[in-house]
Scaffold this motif. Structure first.
Motif, PDB file in Angstrom:
ATOM      1  N   GLY A  46      45.315  10.716 -59.231  1.00  0.00           N
ATOM      2  CA  GLY A  46      44.264  10.899 -58.842  1.00  0.00           C
ATOM      3  C   GLY A  46      44.899   9.717 -57.796  1.00  0.00           C
ATOM      4  N   THR A  47      45.363   8.499 -57.668  1.00  0.00           N
ATOM      5  CA  THR A  47      45.690   7.522 -56.764  1.00  0.00           C
ATOM      6  C   THR A  47      45.946   8.488 -55.110  1.00  0.00           C
ATOM      7  N   ALA A  48      46.964   9.199 -55.566  1.00  0.00           N
ATOM      8  CA  ALA A  48      47.609   9.489 -54.385  1.00  0.00           C
ATOM      9  C   ALA A  48      46.588  10.715 -53.920  1.00  0.00           C
ATOM     10  N   VAL A  49      45.444  11.778 -54.691  1.00  0.00           N
ATOM     11  CA  VAL A  49      44.544  11.767 -53.941  1.00  0.00           C
ATOM     12  C   VAL A  49      43.794  11.123 -52.848  1.00  0.00           C
ATOM     13  N   SER A 130      39.020   2.518 -55.503  1.00  0.00           N
ATOM     14  CA  SER A 130      39.224   2.155 -56.587  1.00  0.00           C
ATOM     15  C   SER A 130      39.680   3.711 -57.217  1.00  0.00           C
ATOM     16  N   ASN A 131      40.592   3.536 -57.893  1.00  0.00           N
ATOM     17  CA  ASN A 131      40.771   4.829 -58.915  1.00  0.00           C
ATOM     18  C   ASN A 131      39.857   3.924 -60.089  1.00  0.00           C
ATOM     19  N   PRO A 132      39.061   4.263 -60.563  1.00  0.00           N
ATOM     20  CA  PRO A 132      38.379   3.087 -61.967  1.00  0.00           C
ATOM     21  C   PRO A 132      38.671   3.634 -62.879  1.00  0.00           C
ATOM     22  N   PRO A 133      38.376   2.485 -64.184  1.00  0.00           N
ATOM     23  CA  PRO A 133      38.654   2.756 -65.399  1.00  0.00           C
ATOM     24  C   PRO A 133      37.872   4.079 -65.970  1.00  0.00           C
ATOM     25  N   ILE A 134      38.427   5.124 -66.311  1.00  0.00           N
ATOM     26  CA  ILE A 134      36.621   6.288 -66.569  1.00  0.00           C
ATOM     27  C   ILE A 134      36.912   5.930 -68.091  1.00  0.00           C
ATOM     28  N   SER A 156      29.382  -0.337 -45.223  1.00  0.00           N
ATOM     29  CA  SER A 156      30.427  -0.686 -45.659  1.00  0.00           C
ATOM     30  C   SER A 156      30.791   0.800 -47.002  1.00  0.00           C
ATOM     31  N   ASP A 157      31.886   0.895 -47.149  1.00  0.00           N
ATOM     32  CA  ASP A 157      31.659   2.047 -48.002  1.00  0.00           C
ATOM     33  C   ASP A 157      32.496   1.825 -48.849  1.00  0.00           C
ATOM     34  N   ALA A 158      32.605   2.468 -50.356  1.00  0.00           N
ATOM     35  CA  ALA A 158      33.315   2.442 -51.536  1.00  0.00           C
ATOM     36  C   ALA A 158      34.199   3.336 -51.429  1.00  0.00           C
ATOM     37  N   TRP A 159      35.031   3.980 -51.796  1.00  0.00           N
ATOM     38  CA  TRP A 159      36.307   5.045 -52.139  1.00  0.00           C
ATOM     39  C   TRP A 159      36.357   5.375 -53.764  1.00  0.00           C
ATOM     40  N   LEU A 160      36.137   6.222 -54.349  1.00  0.00           N
ATOM     41  CA  LEU A 160      36.316   6.381 -55.360  1.00  0.00           C
ATOM     42  C   LEU A 160      36.905   7.728 -55.697  1.00  0.00           C
ATOM     43  N   VAL A 161      37.800   7.432 -56.743  1.00  0.00           N
ATOM     44  CA  VAL A 161      38.583   8.604 -57.334  1.00  0.00           C
ATOM     45  C   VAL A 161      38.496   9.214 -58.446  1.00  0.00           C
ATOM     46  N   VAL A 162      38.421   9.844 -58.948  1.00  0.00           N
ATOM     47  CA  VAL A 162      37.360  10.334 -60.296  1.00  0.00           C
ATOM     48  C   VAL A 162      38.173  12.251 -60.998  1.00  0.00           C
ATOM     49  N   GLN A 163      39.029  11.899 -61.939  1.00  0.00           N
ATOM     50  CA  GLN A 163      38.563  13.441 -62.476  1.00  0.00           C
ATOM     51  C   GLN A 163      37.690  14.222 -62.550  1.00  0.00           C
ATOM     52  N   ARG A 164      37.353  15.416 -61.684  1.00  0.00           N
ATOM     53  CA  ARG A 164      36.690  16.389 -62.644  1.00  0.00           C
ATOM     54  C   ARG A 164      35.568  16.375 -63.207  1.00  0.00           C
ATOM     55  N   ASN A 165      37.159  16.591 -64.858  1.00  0.00           N
ATOM     56  CA  ASN A 165      37.158  17.517 -65.795  1.00  0.00           C
ATOM     57  C   ASN A 165      36.571  15.694 -66.987  1.00  0.00           C
ATOM     58  N   LEU A 166      36.169  15.060 -66.232  1.00  0.00           N
ATOM     59  CA  LEU A 166      36.262  13.435 -66.483  1.00  0.00           C
ATOM     60  C   LEU A 166      35.228  12.812 -66.393  1.00  0.00           C
ATOM     61  N   ALA A 189      35.909  14.312 -50.814  1.00  0.00           N
ATOM     62  CA  ALA A 189      37.519  15.716 -50.613  1.00  0.00           C
ATOM     63  C   ALA A 189      37.277  16.289 -52.620  1.00  0.00           C
ATOM     64  N   THR A 190      38.540  16.740 -52.215  1.00  0.00           N
ATOM     65  CA  THR A 190      38.034  17.504 -54.290  1.00  0.00           C
ATOM     66  C   THR A 190      39.812  17.963 -53.551  1.00  0.00           C
ATOM     67  N   GLY A 191      40.707  17.843 -54.828  1.00  0.00           N
ATOM     68  CA  GLY A 191      42.211  17.796 -54.897  1.00  0.00           C
ATOM     69  C   GLY A 191      42.670  18.322 -55.888  1.00  0.00           C
ATOM     70  N   LYS A 192      43.767  18.854 -56.394  1.00  0.00           N
ATOM     71  CA  LYS A 192      44.318  18.409 -58.043  1.00  0.00           C
ATOM     72  C   LYS A 192      43.261  18.727 -58.909  1.00  0.00           C
ATOM     73  N   GLY A 193      42.537  18.586 -58.740  1.00  0.00           N
ATOM     74  CA  GLY A 193      41.507  18.190 -60.157  1.00  0.00           C
ATOM     75  C   GLY A 193      40.328  17.054 -59.946  1.00  0.00           C
ATOM     76  N   TYR A 194      40.626  16.291 -58.907  1.00  0.00           N
ATOM     77  CA  TYR A 194      39.445  15.057 -58.189  1.00  0.00           C
ATOM     78  C   TYR A 194      38.944  15.192 -58.305  1.00  0.00           C
ATOM     79  N   ARG A 195      37.979  14.789 -57.590  1.00  0.00           N
ATOM     80  CA  ARG A 195      36.881  14.471 -56.507  1.00  0.00           C
ATOM     81  C   ARG A 195      37.164  12.667 -55.924  1.00  0.00           C
ATOM     82  N   VAL A 196      37.009  12.893 -54.438  1.00  0.00           N
ATOM     83  CA  VAL A 196      36.564  11.801 -54.365  1.00  0.00           C
ATOM     84  C   VAL A 196      35.439  11.920 -53.928  1.00  0.00           C
ATOM     85  N   LEU A 197      34.770  10.309 -53.696  1.00  0.00           N
ATOM     86  CA  LEU A 197      33.562  10.158 -53.737  1.00  0.00           C
ATOM     87  C   LEU A 197      33.508   8.979 -52.949  1.00  0.00           C
TER      88      LEU A 197
END
Length: 214
Positions: A46-49, A130-134, A156-166, A189-197
């Motif tokens: 997720g962090t890589a995405v 952030s890759n927040p603690p889902i 200003s912006d927040a960028w959060l990566v979250v797994q789609r199936n979570l 963005a979407t990649g490898k099962g993750y969403r970037v919000l």
């Protein structure tokens, strides 16, 4: 890890320090990780995405890494924006110790690894990454975001990566419904099962909504 979770304040499991090789901010680095923190053996997917899809950082200001773990996002921001102040926030004391240890080993003096209550109340953030603690649970996660997103600076912006199936899509809907019209949220963005919000705090007068290419 036994009954420990990566959001446990003081993990009871063995520390089991280890060194791993990672690429952060385009540099091949050795960092220290440990048991009882999130993804101790590698840079998580997720962090890589997130890294692959987020824009360049502002040149300065206060930045927030919410749920810093052993520090990959904080270290990347500190390396990329040496004139910024990075707030690496976590409830896991072992994670904070690792982030401090790694920042010191890399000669980074602009990283503050602290508990949430130790961030001064008057600090506003030019960005949140952030890759927040889902897995901490929906109520706890929502409470975290309600606490920190309003501390974005204007425009200003927040960028959060979250797994789609979570629950990435439901989280996007919740953000859209929860924050007032001074904010907007997009799937960047979407990649490898993750969403970037991307969550934007607009200014006064408000900025125009960002229209992303389809």
């Amino acid at each position: 890890m036994g009954s420990d979770h990566y959001f446990t304040a003081t993990p009871a499991s063995a520390e089991n320090l280890r060194n791993i090789r990672v690429t952060l901010a385009g540099r091949d680095l050795e960092v220290t990780t440990a048991g009882g923190v999130f993804s101790p053996d590698r840079l998580d997917a997720g962090t890589a995405v997130l890294f692959a899809n987020m824009p360049p950082l502002p040149p300065s200001g206060d930045f927030l890494d919410l749920g810093c773990g052993w520090g990959p996002i904080s270290l990347t921001m500190a390396l990329s924006a040496p004139h910024a102040t990075i707030w690496a926030v976590d409830v896991n004391e072992r994670a904070l110790d690792l982030t401090r240890r790694n920042a010191k080993a890399l000669g980074l003096t602009n990283v503050n690894a602290v508990l949430p209550d130790d961030v001064p109340d008057d600090v506003v953030f030019r960005t949140i990454r952030s890759n927040p603690p889902i897995r901490v649970g929906k109520n706890e996660l929502h409470g975290m975001l309600e606490r920190w997103i309003p501390r974005l600076d204007e425009r200003s912006d927040a960028w959060l990566v979250v797994q789609r199936n979570l629950g990435a899509d439901s989280l996007q809907r919740w953000i859209d419904a929860t924050f007032d019209p001074g904010y907007s949220v997009f799937r960047a963005a979407t990649g490898k099962g993750y969403r970037v919000l991307k969550v934007r705090r607009h200014g006064t007068p408000p900025t125009e909504p960002v229209v992303l290419p389809s």
